[in-house]
Design a protein around this motif. Structure first.
Motif, PDB file in Angstrom:
ATOM      1  N   SER A  91       0.860  -1.191   0.130  1.00  0.00           N
ATOM      2  CA  SER A  91      -0.037  -0.145  -0.120  1.00  0.00           C
ATOM      3  C   SER A  91       0.861   1.274   0.080  1.00  0.00           C
ATOM      4  O   SER A  91       2.036   1.159   0.500  1.00  0.00           O
ATOM      5  N   GLU A  92       0.329   2.499  -0.604  1.00  0.00           N
ATOM      6  CA  GLU A  92       1.100   3.595  -0.575  1.00  0.00           C
ATOM      7  C   GLU A  92       1.242   4.176   1.047  1.00  0.00           C
ATOM      8  O   GLU A  92       0.498   3.646   1.915  1.00  0.00           O
ATOM      9  N   VAL A  93       2.532   4.680   1.170  1.00  0.00           N
ATOM     10  CA  VAL A  93       2.642   5.429   2.710  1.00  0.00           C
ATOM     11  C   VAL A  93       1.638   5.970   3.073  1.00  0.00           C
ATOM     12  O   VAL A  93       1.100   7.142   2.299  1.00  0.00           O
ATOM     13  N   ASP A  94       1.114   5.932   4.235  1.00  0.00           N
ATOM     14  CA  ASP A  94       0.058   6.546   4.847  1.00  0.00           C
ATOM     15  C   ASP A  94       0.097   7.354   6.101  1.00  0.00           C
ATOM     16  O   ASP A  94      -0.012   6.735   7.404  1.00  0.00           O
ATOM     17  N   ASN A  95       0.607   8.480   6.270  1.00  0.00           N
ATOM     18  CA  ASN A  95       1.061   9.153   7.372  1.00  0.00           C
ATOM     19  C   ASN A  95       1.658   8.603   8.377  1.00  0.00           C
ATOM     20  O   ASN A  95       1.322   8.558   9.411  1.00  0.00           O
ATOM     21  N   PRO A  96       2.907   8.533   7.952  1.00  0.00           N
ATOM     22  CA  PRO A  96       3.796   7.830   9.080  1.00  0.00           C
ATOM     23  C   PRO A  96       4.387   8.778  10.090  1.00  0.00           C
ATOM     24  O   PRO A  96       4.296  10.044   9.735  1.00  0.00           O
ATOM     25  N   GLN A  97       4.920   8.163  11.197  1.00  0.00           N
ATOM     26  CA  GLN A  97       5.531   9.161  12.144  1.00  0.00           C
ATOM     27  C   GLN A  97       6.789   9.069  12.249  1.00  0.00           C
ATOM     28  O   GLN A  97       7.501   9.973  12.538  1.00  0.00           O
ATOM     29  N   SER A  98       7.392   7.991  11.883  1.00  0.00           N
ATOM     30  CA  SER A  98       8.937   7.737  11.834  1.00  0.00           C
ATOM     31  C   SER A  98       9.171   6.752  10.796  1.00  0.00           C
ATOM     32  O   SER A  98       8.439   5.896  10.228  1.00  0.00           O
ATOM     33  N   LEU A  99      10.526   6.570  10.690  1.00  0.00           N
ATOM     34  CA  LEU A  99      11.217   5.734   9.805  1.00  0.00           C
ATOM     35  C   LEU A  99      11.701   4.529  10.766  1.00  0.00           C
ATOM     36  O   LEU A  99      12.341   4.809  11.560  1.00  0.00           O
ATOM     37  N   GLN A 100      11.067   3.328  10.420  1.00  0.00           N
ATOM     38  CA  GLN A 100      11.622   2.123  11.389  1.00  0.00           C
ATOM     39  C   GLN A 100      12.851   1.447  11.100  1.00  0.00           C
ATOM     40  O   GLN A 100      13.690   0.723  11.765  1.00  0.00           O
ATOM     41  N   GLY A 101      13.324   1.507   9.695  1.00  0.00           N
ATOM     42  CA  GLY A 101      14.517   0.553   9.214  1.00  0.00           C
ATOM     43  C   GLY A 101      14.526   0.739   7.621  1.00  0.00           C
ATOM     44  O   GLY A 101      13.550   1.421   6.915  1.00  0.00           O
ATOM     45  N   LEU A 102      15.604   0.344   7.168  1.00  0.00           N
ATOM     46  CA  LEU A 102      16.034   0.147   5.630  1.00  0.00           C
ATOM     47  C   LEU A 102      16.389  -1.219   5.239  1.00  0.00           C
ATOM     48  O   LEU A 102      17.115  -1.723   6.047  1.00  0.00           O
ATOM     49  N   LYS A 103      16.186  -1.459   3.963  1.00  0.00           N
ATOM     50  CA  LYS A 103      16.543  -2.788   3.622  1.00  0.00           C
ATOM     51  C   LYS A 103      17.069  -2.520   1.893  1.00  0.00           C
ATOM     52  O   LYS A 103      16.312  -2.402   1.080  1.00  0.00           O
ATOM     53  N   PRO A 104      18.404  -2.805   1.690  1.00  0.00           N
ATOM     54  CA  PRO A 104      18.723  -2.862   0.269  1.00  0.00           C
ATOM     55  C   PRO A 104      18.421  -3.931  -0.421  1.00  0.00           C
ATOM     56  O   PRO A 104      18.742  -5.092   0.277  1.00  0.00           O
ATOM     57  N   PHE A 105      18.356  -4.010  -1.813  1.00  0.00           N
ATOM     58  CA  PHE A 105      18.196  -5.166  -2.586  1.00  0.00           C
ATOM     59  C   PHE A 105      18.856  -4.922  -3.918  1.00  0.00           C
ATOM     60  O   PHE A 105      18.858  -3.753  -4.404  1.00  0.00           O
ATOM     61  N   SER A 106      19.560  -5.993  -4.467  1.00  0.00           N
ATOM     62  CA  SER A 106      20.095  -5.891  -5.897  1.00  0.00           C
ATOM     63  C   SER A 106      19.143  -6.428  -6.683  1.00  0.00           C
ATOM     64  O   SER A 106      17.880  -6.678  -6.436  1.00  0.00           O
ATOM     65  N   ARG A 107      19.437  -6.109  -8.113  1.00  0.00           N
ATOM     66  CA  ARG A 107      18.705  -6.582  -9.214  1.00  0.00           C
ATOM     67  C   ARG A 107      18.371  -7.903  -9.030  1.00  0.00           C
ATOM     68  O   ARG A 107      17.343  -8.332  -9.736  1.00  0.00           O
ATOM     69  N   GLU A 108      19.078  -8.723  -8.488  1.00  0.00           N
ATOM     70  CA  GLU A 108      19.092 -10.156  -8.399  1.00  0.00           C
ATOM     71  C   GLU A 108      17.547 -10.480  -7.699  1.00  0.00           C
ATOM     72  O   GLU A 108      17.095 -11.522  -7.844  1.00  0.00           O
ATOM     73  N   SER A 109      17.374  -9.555  -6.495  1.00  0.00           N
ATOM     74  CA  SER A 109      16.295  -9.902  -5.588  1.00  0.00           C
ATOM     75  C   SER A 109      14.940  -9.229  -6.142  1.00  0.00           C
ATOM     76  O   SER A 109      14.157  -9.431  -5.542  1.00  0.00           O
ATOM     77  N   VAL A 110      14.920  -8.564  -7.305  1.00  0.00           N
ATOM     78  CA  VAL A 110      13.770  -7.895  -7.578  1.00  0.00           C
ATOM     79  C   VAL A 110      13.313  -8.775  -8.900  1.00  0.00           C
ATOM     80  O   VAL A 110      13.756  -9.041 -10.098  1.00  0.00           O
ATOM     81  N   GLU A 111      12.067  -9.674  -8.415  1.00  0.00           N
ATOM     82  CA  GLU A 111      11.688 -10.559  -9.426  1.00  0.00           C
ATOM     83  C   GLU A 111      10.855  -9.661 -10.554  1.00  0.00           C
ATOM     84  O   GLU A 111      10.847 -10.265 -11.728  1.00  0.00           O
ATOM     85  N   ASP A 112      10.140  -8.612 -10.170  1.00  0.00           N
ATOM     86  CA  ASP A 112       9.356  -8.145 -11.296  1.00  0.00           C
ATOM     87  C   ASP A 112       9.053  -6.537 -10.991  1.00  0.00           C
ATOM     88  O   ASP A 112       9.258  -6.271  -9.614  1.00  0.00           O
ATOM     89  N   VAL A 113       8.734  -5.892 -11.791  1.00  0.00           N
ATOM     90  CA  VAL A 113       8.420  -4.224 -11.691  1.00  0.00           C
ATOM     91  C   VAL A 113       7.160  -4.032 -12.481  1.00  0.00           C
ATOM     92  O   VAL A 113       7.085  -4.359 -13.791  1.00  0.00           O
ATOM     93  N   ARG A 114       6.241  -3.191 -11.989  1.00  0.00           N
ATOM     94  CA  ARG A 114       4.996  -3.002 -12.746  1.00  0.00           C
ATOM     95  C   ARG A 114       5.264  -1.520 -13.060  1.00  0.00           C
ATOM     96  O   ARG A 114       5.406  -0.602 -11.915  1.00  0.00           O
TER      97      ARG A 114
END
Length: 517
Positions: A178-201
């Motif tokens: 879902s689209e980001v909806d009124n967050p209060q803070s950033l909880q974490g981050l996670k990087p991915f390479s092209r290998e881990s991206v199976e599909d893009v719309r």
């Protein structure tokens, strides 16, 4: 600030009809209301095929194989191939990761343009808190490294608008989907390479994100989990809404705004040749070290009676079980030694080609043979390229993209002058030695003396002269000084002034001075 590919202030929610598959085998049907976006992977393969034909990949009419077959080069290496090579080959590692590692050697300094009197603004304070708590630039640098393996990488932002236990599978309207909806803070981050991206719309016409990513399908697994006994909870794949993703393309874009050129691609053939040369040299060296012996049997030796015993003895001696070689029955014993192999005849030209293509100096790629560090000149040239990369790629594509996203969703306060009224600054990479600094100051002093006709005291105070020589800092009343020279009516003096302005500018640049305001 120019609009980044991953975000748009005028975007609108995309409907199902507006979404087109960017990858995958099946494509949505095309009608009068939608425009088909060609599958990215299919377009990529088609372009590769055209280029391969131009390179002579196909067998010609006479049946002569092309040089890709002859030299055993892969015409279509994948992100998997690049990843594997980067982890095992030192030159592939340098080409893939060194630009990012050097760019992020120091963290960027983000300054509110409305900063007054040196006091931190609210924007600066809260950004500093996010950077410290979430290790923000650490994850940004990792994303930069991963992005160069293939055509792009992504950094997923975990906001607190997703309640624990409601992550789901990332379908539309569910958790990360879902689209980001009124967050209060950033909880974490996670990087991915092209290998881990199976599909893009990608979004279709009228969606507000035409040709831009709408959703990403990420592979959350790891092939090494089973080996290390790691069990992961939750889904193996997940759809993530674009508002939660920072899209980072590999450095160089051509006609595609989303996918850059993998960093190894232009030099992949050279890296493969180096790999083959070093591997064959190592194999030949091993074979040469495992030398054998040649024995001519004496014509009077009774072979039938003593051959088994001699053979057993030689086998035990060669395996190290006996340290004395008995030559009874042998007329002549010769060592079968190997030849010395010099792979540098092959590797050096390929390293030169890699250096020319990537801009990484050879001394940085392989180090000097004497074991010394890279030369000062090589480092200055390399650091100059990295500084340019910082300003033209890292700052807009990663640093500003992350900060803009946090400002947009009010995780960070808006700077006083508006959402884009902040600056990103980087500390100089090159640190001058005492000898470098002394040489630069000497050049500045000589220029100052030449410029003033040997009379610097007539135009500058002693303090002004000190700042010019030591810091390359000219007084603000330079225009008045220039008018003084011009008023003297000497064309020669005017020419000297203009020439010296350029020379002093070069000296200041060589001094590595930076804007301290």
């Amino acid at each position: 600030m120019s609009e980044t590919p991953q975000d748009s202030e005028t975007e609108q929610p995309a409907s199902d009809d507006d979404v087109q598959e960017a990858t995958g085998e099946e494509q949505p049907a095309v009608d009068d209301k939608t425009m088909e976006l060609a599958a990215a992977e299919q377009v990529d393969m088609a372009m590769r095929q055209v280029l391969a034909n131009q390179l002579g990949e196909n067998i010609d009419a006479e049946g002569v194989p092309d040089y890709y077959d002859v030299f055993d080069w892969d015409p279509n290496p994948t992100a998997t191939d690049y990843y594997a090579m980067a982890l095992r080959n030192p030159y592939a590692f340098a080409v893939t990761f060194l630009p990012s590692m050097t760019s992020w050697r120091d963290a960027p300094r983000v300054v509110d343009d409305a900063e007054e009197g040196g006091d931190q603004t609210k924007f600066e304070k809260e950004l500093e808190t996010v950077v410290r708590k979430q290790d923000l630039w650490h994850y940004a640098s990792r994303t930069d490294m991963l992005a160069g393996i293939g055509t792009f990488g992504v950094l997923v932002l975990e906001f607190d608008d997703i309640e624990q236990g409601q992550v789901g599978k990332g379908e539309k309207g569910d958790g990360f989907g879902s689209e980001v909806d009124n967050p209060q803070s950033l909880q974490g981050l996670k990087p991915f390479s092209r290998e881990s991206v199976e599909d893009v719309r990608l979004g279709g016409p009228g969606s507000g994100r035409w040709g831009k990513p709408v959703e990403y399908q990420l592979d959350l697994g790891d092939e090494n989990d089973e080996e290390f006994g790691i069990e992961r909870k939750g889904p193996d794949t997940m759809w993530v809404h674009h508002s939660r993703v920072i899209h980072v393309h590999s450095d160089q874009l051509l006609d595609d705004n989303l996918r850059g050129i993998p960093r190894q691609q232009p030099v992949y053939n050279n890296i493969v040749d180096i790999e083959k040369s070093l591997g064959s040299a190592g194999e030949l060296a091993y074979r040469a070290s495992a030398w054998g012996i040649n024995i001519n049997i004496d014509k009077d030796f009774d072979v039938e009676e003593g051959s088994d015993q001699l053979r057993e003895h030689l086998a035990r001696w060669q395996s190290g079980l006996e340290n004395v070689l008995r030559t009874h029955g042998a007329d002549q014993v010769k060592s079968l030694g190997g030849e010395d192999i010099d792979p540098s005849l092959v590797t050096n030209p390929n390293i030169e080609a890699i250096s020319a293509q990537t801009g990484i100096p050879q001394s940085v790629l392989k180090g000097n043979e004497s074991g010394e560090r890279a030369t000062t000149q090589d480092l200055k040239e390399w650091y100059g390229k990295v500084q340019e990369r910082r300003e033209q790629f890292v700052t807009p594509t990663i640093v500003r993209a992350i900060i803009d996203r946090l400002i947009k969703y009010d995780v960070l306060p808006t700077p006083r002058g508006g959402p884009s009224s902040y600056s990103v600054r980087w500390d100089p990479l090159h640190e001058l030695s005492a000898d470098d600094l002394a040489g630069i100051q000497k050049t500045r002093a000589e220029m100052l003396n030449k410029w003033t006709g040997g009379r610097p005291d007539d135009y500058f105070s002693r303090e002004q002269q000190r700042k010019i020589i030591e810091d390359g800092e000219f007084p603000s009343e330079m225009n008045e000084i220039e008018e003084t020279f011009v008023d003297e009516g000497s064309e020669e003096v005017q020419a000297q002034f203009e020439e010296l302005q350029g020379e002093v500018g070069e000296a200041i640049a060589d001094g590595g001075t930076e804007d301290k305001d």
